[in-house]
Write a protein that holds these residues in place. Structure first.
Motif, PDB file in Angstrom:
ATOM      1  N   GLN A 187       0.820  -1.206   0.000  1.00  0.00           N
ATOM      2  CA  GLN A 187       0.000   0.000   0.000  1.00  0.00           C
ATOM      3  C   GLN A 187       0.854   1.255   0.000  1.00  0.00           C
ATOM      4  N   VAL A 188       0.471   2.215  -0.834  1.00  0.00           N
ATOM      5  CA  VAL A 188       1.099   3.525  -0.832  1.00  0.00           C
ATOM      6  C   VAL A 188       0.108   4.524  -0.228  1.00  0.00           C
ATOM      7  N   SER A 189       0.554   5.249   0.785  1.00  0.00           N
ATOM      8  CA  SER A 189      -0.254   6.302   1.390  1.00  0.00           C
ATOM      9  C   SER A 189       0.656   7.494   1.640  1.00  0.00           C
ATOM     10  N   GLY A 190       0.102   8.564   2.167  1.00  0.00           N
ATOM     11  CA  GLY A 190       0.954   9.729   2.335  1.00  0.00           C
ATOM     12  C   GLY A 190       0.345  10.831   3.157  1.00  0.00           C
ATOM     13  N   VAL A 191       1.081  11.930   3.223  1.00  0.00           N
ATOM     14  CA  VAL A 191       0.654  13.144   3.917  1.00  0.00           C
ATOM     15  C   VAL A 191       0.868  14.327   2.988  1.00  0.00           C
ATOM     16  N   TYR A 192      -0.165  15.144   2.840  1.00  0.00           N
ATOM     17  CA  TYR A 192      -0.073  16.385   2.087  1.00  0.00           C
ATOM     18  C   TYR A 192       0.157  17.555   3.042  1.00  0.00           C
ATOM     19  N   LYS A 193       0.846  18.589   2.562  1.00  0.00           N
ATOM     20  CA  LYS A 193       1.023  19.831   3.319  1.00  0.00           C
ATOM     21  C   LYS A 193       0.536  20.994   2.468  1.00  0.00           C
ATOM     22  N   ILE A 194      -0.391  21.771   3.040  1.00  0.00           N
ATOM     23  CA  ILE A 194      -0.985  22.900   2.323  1.00  0.00           C
ATOM     24  C   ILE A 194      -0.980  24.108   3.254  1.00  0.00           C
ATOM     25  N   SER A 195      -0.585  25.253   2.761  1.00  0.00           N
ATOM     26  CA  SER A 195      -0.532  26.456   3.599  1.00  0.00           C
ATOM     27  C   SER A 195      -1.898  27.130   3.664  1.00  0.00           C
ATOM     28  N   LEU A 196      -2.111  27.873   4.730  1.00  0.00           N
ATOM     29  CA  LEU A 196      -3.374  28.578   4.927  1.00  0.00           C
ATOM     30  C   LEU A 196      -3.680  29.515   3.774  1.00  0.00           C
ATOM     31  N   GLU A 197      -2.665  30.178   3.245  1.00  0.00           N
ATOM     32  CA  GLU A 197      -2.888  31.144   2.167  1.00  0.00           C
ATOM     33  C   GLU A 197      -3.337  30.477   0.865  1.00  0.00           C
ATOM     34  N   GLU A 198      -3.120  29.167   0.746  1.00  0.00           N
ATOM     35  CA  GLU A 198      -3.574  28.443  -0.446  1.00  0.00           C
ATOM     36  C   GLU A 198      -5.045  28.034  -0.358  1.00  0.00           C
ATOM     37  N   LEU A 199      -5.634  28.160   0.812  1.00  0.00           N
ATOM     38  CA  LEU A 199      -7.012  27.711   1.019  1.00  0.00           C
ATOM     39  C   LEU A 199      -7.962  28.841   0.668  1.00  0.00           C
ATOM     40  N   ASN A 200      -8.287  28.916  -0.603  1.00  0.00           N
ATOM     41  CA  ASN A 200      -9.061  30.018  -1.159  1.00  0.00           C
ATOM     42  C   ASN A 200     -10.435  29.505  -1.594  1.00  0.00           C
TER      43      ASN A 200
END
Length: 334
Positions: free
Chosen positions: A151-164
């Motif tokens: 199985q391949v799984s993961g974690v994403y990282k997104i900044s607050l300023e990208e949440l538009n």
């Protein structure tokens, strides 16, 4: 113990708001099973609940038709975390129902829901989420498989300023380790026995990221630098059957994690040592017993255990079927 109505038949994930209320999601994934068993008459709409400081329950929000994914016609709320802006961010995990998995921003005014809007789209099986500063980390339990079936799984990282909300971030579909979205922060390769990888996720007082891998029953530590960039990832703790939700608590400097298959809740110290806190055999959750615990919320000297009540039919899973009553267990800690 906190009793819940049938409109909260699969409590999944939650966080404390600024007043200390435990706010938690319930995708109500057990509707069909419960109706067939005669425990319910009609499907329950996905909801979000509130447990106040006196452990009194109320409904915080019931998802409306305009909140639903346009393809599936529903919403499947999993992970929930309050952001640095005071708003709640909620996972909508659509993989099982045919829609597009999203991150929803719930704007909060005076403790109440003002509006629900999409800020991220295109995830696969988003499950847990946690903030560190202005960065949102999201576990994705099912990205793909290796050629040998792992199985391949993961974690994403997104900044607050990208949440538009005017221009939701579109995550590109994972293809392989060489063809992935730039926001994919870390990947994990696990055994493939359940096809469920990265699940629970938390940030500890040391500033590092900890991710529970469900099918291998372990937890990985990702060291972060001052800018939340990855330095290294290593196995931190092991020994569970199916590690699910994980939360770090500043008062005790420990992690609290559920084992969905073992019907148990453990603590983990900062050296990775496990300690069993509660476990019971297959029950319906009455009298405060555990009933398929999926995640905890730590508040003071209490652990609020969300009894997700899932049953996958695996022989090594204690919980055998979703059933009434619908409960949240409360454990005392020193």
């Amino acid at each position: 113990m906190v009793n819940l109505p049938e409109t909260f038949n699969s409590p999944a994930s939650g966080d404390l708001d600024k007043e200390g209320n435990a706010i938690f999601t319930s995708p109500n994934l057990h509707n069909e099973v419960l109706i067939k068993a005669g425990a319910m008459e009609k499907p329950a709409t996905p909801t979000i609940g509130k447990i106040n400081n006196n452990n009194q329950f109320s409904t915080w929000y019931t998802f409306k038709p305009e909140d639903m994914d346009k393809t599936s016609g529903t919403v499947v709320p999993f992970g929930l975390a309050f952001g640095p802006d005071g708003n709640a961010y909620v996972i909508d995990m659509q993989l099982w129902v045919g829609g597009t998995s999203r991150i929803l921003k719930i704007t909060v005014n005076n403790g109440e829901v003002a509006k629900v809007e999409t800020v991220v789209s295109g995830l696969s099986f988003p499950n847990g989420l946690v903030w560190k500063g202005d960065d949102l980390f999201i576990s994705d339990t099912v990205l793909g498989e290796t050629e040998d079936g792992k199985q391949v799984s993961g974690v994403y990282k997104i900044s607050l300023e990208e949440l538009n909300v005017q221009n939701p971030l579109q995550i590109s579909k994972y293809e392989n380790l060489d063809s992935k979205d730039a926001h994919l922060f870390e990947t994990f390769i696990s055994s493939g026995v359940l096809k469920f990888g990265a699940n629970g996720i938390t940030i500890a007082g040391d500033g590092n990221l900890y991710t529970a891998i469900m099918e291998d029953g372990n937890v990985f530590k990702t060291v972060l630098d001052a800018d939340n960039n990855k330095v290294s990832t290593t196995e931190f703790s092991k020994g569970l059957i199916a590690s699910d939700g994980i939360k770090w608590d500043s008062r005790t400097n420990k992690f609290y994690i559920t084992d969905l298959f073992a019907n148990a809740v453990y603590s983990i110290d900062m050296q990775g040592n496990l300690q069993l806190l509660a476990q019971n055999a297959n029950t319906d959750g009455a009298d405060g017993k555990l009933d398929g615990p999926g995640e905890v919320i730590v508040r003071g000297n209490q652990i609020i255990v969300l009894n997700f009540d899932a049953a996958f039919g695996a022989p090594n899973m204690v919980n055998k079927t979703p059933d009434a009553p619908y409960t949240v267990s409360v454990l005392e800690i020193e």
